[in-house]
Design a protein around this motif. Sequence first.
Motif, mmCIF file in Angstrom:
data_model
loop_
_atom_site.group_PDB
_atom_site.id
_atom_site.type_symbol
_atom_site.label_atom_id
_atom_site.label_comp_id
_atom_site.label_asym_id
_atom_site.label_seq_id
_atom_site.Cartn_x
_atom_site.Cartn_y
_atom_site.Cartn_z
ATOM 1 N N ASP A 55 21.826 -13.913 -1.442
ATOM 2 C CA ASP A 55 21.577 -14.178 -0.025
ATOM 3 C C ASP A 55 20.186 -13.735 0.416
ATOM 4 O OD1 ASP A 55 24.199 -15.160 0.330
ATOM 5 O OD2 ASP A 55 24.962 -13.105 0.525
ATOM 6 N N ALA A 56 19.359 -13.300 -0.534
ATOM 7 C CA ALA A 56 18.034 -12.790 -0.190
ATOM 8 C C ALA A 56 17.017 -13.920 -0.176
ATOM 9 C CB ALA A 56 17.605 -11.728 -1.189
ATOM 10 N N PRO A 57 16.016 -13.827 0.699
ATOM 11 C CA PRO A 57 14.973 -14.865 0.772
ATOM 12 C C PRO A 57 13.943 -14.675 -0.349
ATOM 13 C CG PRO A 57 14.543 -13.160 2.397
ATOM 14 C CD PRO A 57 15.835 -12.783 1.729
ATOM 15 N N MET A 58 14.210 -15.239 -1.508
ATOM 16 C CA MET A 58 13.304 -15.114 -2.646
ATOM 17 C C MET A 58 12.032 -15.937 -2.402
ATOM 18 S SD MET A 58 14.754 -13.043 -4.892
ATOM 19 C CE MET A 58 14.202 -13.377 -6.573
ATOM 20 N N ASP A 59 10.932 -15.393 -2.857
ATOM 21 C CA ASP A 59 9.623 -16.021 -2.745
ATOM 22 C C ASP A 59 9.150 -16.346 -4.162
ATOM 23 O OD1 ASP A 59 7.210 -16.895 -1.763
ATOM 24 O OD2 ASP A 59 6.454 -14.909 -1.207
ATOM 25 N N ARG A 60 7.935 -16.834 -4.294
ATOM 26 C CA ARG A 60 7.333 -17.063 -5.609
ATOM 27 C C ARG A 60 5.933 -16.487 -5.630
ATOM 28 N NH1 ARG A 60 8.717 -23.381 -7.239
ATOM 29 N NH2 ARG A 60 10.973 -23.108 -7.508
ATOM 30 N N TYR A 61 5.517 -16.052 -6.822
ATOM 31 C CA TYR A 61 4.113 -15.708 -6.983
ATOM 32 C C TYR A 61 3.261 -16.938 -6.662
ATOM 33 C CZ TYR A 61 4.797 -11.184 -9.358
ATOM 34 O OH TYR A 61 5.112 -9.886 -9.659
ATOM 35 N N LYS A 72 10.312 -14.015 -6.830
ATOM 36 C CA LYS A 72 10.213 -12.590 -6.536
ATOM 37 C C LYS A 72 10.775 -12.292 -5.146
ATOM 38 C CE LYS A 72 5.468 -12.745 -4.672
ATOM 39 N NZ LYS A 72 5.746 -12.258 -3.314
ATOM 40 N N PHE A 73 11.081 -11.033 -4.946
ATOM 41 C CA PHE A 73 11.468 -10.518 -3.627
ATOM 42 C C PHE A 73 10.615 -9.282 -3.395
ATOM 43 C CE2 PHE A 73 13.651 -7.819 -0.697
ATOM 44 C CZ PHE A 73 14.307 -8.650 0.187
ATOM 45 N N GLY A 74 9.775 -9.341 -2.378
ATOM 46 C CA GLY A 74 8.861 -8.239 -2.109
ATOM 47 C C GLY A 74 7.442 -8.602 -2.506
ATOM 48 N N PRO A 75 6.464 -7.884 -1.953
ATOM 49 C CA PRO A 75 5.068 -8.213 -2.218
ATOM 50 C C PRO A 75 4.609 -7.759 -3.591
ATOM 51 C CG PRO A 75 5.182 -6.261 -0.848
ATOM 52 C CD PRO A 75 6.597 -6.755 -1.006
ATOM 53 N N ALA A 76 3.716 -8.533 -4.186
ATOM 54 C CA ALA A 76 3.026 -8.162 -5.422
ATOM 55 C C ALA A 76 1.558 -8.006 -5.076
ATOM 56 C CB ALA A 76 3.207 -9.243 -6.481
ATOM 57 N N ILE A 77 0.968 -6.870 -5.401
ATOM 58 C CA ILE A 77 -0.393 -6.612 -4.942
ATOM 59 C C ILE A 77 -1.365 -7.697 -5.376
ATOM 60 C CG2 ILE A 77 -0.134 -4.126 -4.689
ATOM 61 C CD1 ILE A 77 -1.586 -3.826 -7.378
ATOM 62 N N ASN A 78 -1.136 -8.267 -6.566
ATOM 63 C CA ASN A 78 -2.108 -9.247 -7.061
ATOM 64 C C ASN A 78 -2.036 -10.582 -6.331
ATOM 65 O OD1 ASN A 78 -3.253 -7.464 -8.837
ATOM 66 N ND2 ASN A 78 -1.948 -8.059 -10.544
ATOM 67 N N ASP A 79 -0.983 -10.808 -5.564
ATOM 68 C CA ASP A 79 -0.945 -11.978 -4.693
ATOM 69 C C ASP A 79 -1.687 -11.722 -3.384
ATOM 70 O OD1 ASP A 79 0.280 -13.871 -6.212
ATOM 71 O OD2 ASP A 79 2.225 -13.787 -5.209
ATOM 72 N N HIS A 80 -2.127 -10.486 -3.184
ATOM 73 C CA HIS A 80 -2.813 -10.120 -1.941
ATOM 74 C C HIS A 80 -4.178 -9.509 -2.244
ATOM 75 C CE1 HIS A 80 0.859 -10.734 0.498
ATOM 76 N NE2 HIS A 80 1.474 -10.323 -0.587
ATOM 77 N N ARG A 81 -4.762 -9.911 -3.371
ATOM 78 C CA ARG A 81 -6.064 -9.393 -3.775
ATOM 79 C C ARG A 81 -7.132 -10.455 -3.562
ATOM 80 N NH1 ARG A 81 -5.868 -8.301 -9.628
ATOM 81 N NH2 ARG A 81 -6.882 -10.302 -9.930
ATOM 82 N N ALA A 82 -8.260 -10.040 -3.029
ATOM 83 C CA ALA A 82 -9.395 -10.945 -2.840
ATOM 84 C C ALA A 82 -10.677 -10.148 -3.056
ATOM 85 C CB ALA A 82 -9.382 -11.561 -1.440
ATOM 86 N N ALA A 83 -11.489 -10.603 -3.992
ATOM 87 C CA ALA A 83 -12.778 -9.958 -4.284
ATOM 88 C C ALA A 83 -12.612 -8.467 -4.562
ATOM 89 C CB ALA A 83 -13.756 -10.186 -3.139
ATOM 90 N N GLY A 84 -11.543 -8.135 -5.293
ATOM 91 C CA GLY A 84 -11.333 -6.745 -5.673
ATOM 92 C C GLY A 84 -10.797 -5.850 -4.576
ATOM 93 N N GLU A 85 -10.349 -6.431 -3.473
ATOM 94 C CA GLU A 85 -9.797 -5.659 -2.361
ATOM 95 C C GLU A 85 -8.371 -6.112 -2.057
ATOM 96 O OE1 GLU A 85 -11.079 -3.111 -0.919
ATOM 97 O OE2 GLU A 85 -13.115 -3.186 -1.728
ATOM 98 N N LEU A 86 -7.603 -5.248 -1.443
ATOM 99 C CA LEU A 86 -6.248 -5.578 -1.017
ATOM 100 C C LEU A 86 -6.303 -6.123 0.404
ATOM 101 C CD1 LEU A 86 -3.281 -5.383 -2.009
ATOM 102 C CD2 LEU A 86 -3.142 -3.178 -0.809
ATOM 103 N N ARG A 87 -5.829 -7.365 0.564
ATOM 104 C CA ARG A 87 -5.885 -7.987 1.881
ATOM 105 C C ARG A 87 -4.878 -7.344 2.844
ATOM 106 N NH1 ARG A 87 -5.199 -13.050 -1.016
ATOM 107 N NH2 ARG A 87 -3.231 -13.220 0.117
#
Length: 266
Positions: A55-61, A72-87
């Motif tokens: 029943d969980a809202p699964m996402d994808r990388y 996936k369920f929950g954030p993955a840091i590498n999906d939120h990385r830009a130019a070596g920074e965390l967005r």
Amino acid sequence: MQHSSSTDPLFVAVESESITRADVAGLIAGRLAAIRVPGLLSAARCHAITAALADAPMDRYDESRVFPVVAKFGPAINDHRAAGELRDDYWDAARAADKSWSTLGLPDSPRELCLAAFRTAWPDVAPGRRQGREMHVGIVREINAGLQVHFDDAVREYAGRLLDGDVVAQLAFNIYVRVPPAGGETVLWRRRWQPGDEEQRIPGGYGFDESVTADTQSLTLRPTLGEGFLFDPRHYHTVRPATDGRRISIGCFVGLTDDGRLALWS
């Protein structure tokens, strides 16, 4: 199942009843390749988690760089990385994941399951902090079609520091809450990134052609239900496709910081 080529006698996996300080130190020092904790979670708890995840809202990388598809369920840091920074949108995704998990009716969050695995071994363990804010801990991943050969190293991937404290060693931790009847093995190679490896990087992807690990000692480990698994992700590694069924884990990264603490993040 375990297989290792006979080159480095220290590149081995050991089984333990729980994660110990000596085991963590052995991994960081390079005296071990991986630690396995069979039955870290009971089968009943694993079944309860996977039933609730229906029943969980699964996402994808991000499918533009992560292929085959990984749910996936929950954030993955590498999906939120830009130019070596965390967005900044990482924090929004973390809040949304925590809110969604709280509706599933389970007694333990992914964060608590990950932290609890280390508290006896290393009492000074907590979520990592970035600019004073606690990182998200615990991501659910369903890896059925396998992964590209890759490594994970926050020191190389993030400009400056990912966390407020310097990470002097990085480990990866998983708890397997559903395993396929065949396939789904984790493969580790006794090899870390070298500059010339970029020639074998997969165009558009996050990983490398498997030829980057040619003639390198390897270790193949098939997960078991409820098992905890800890290893150094700075070694090249991959997940083989599941022959049948689903492969679901809860995991996080574990960093030893320069002040001797264990800091967790996902």
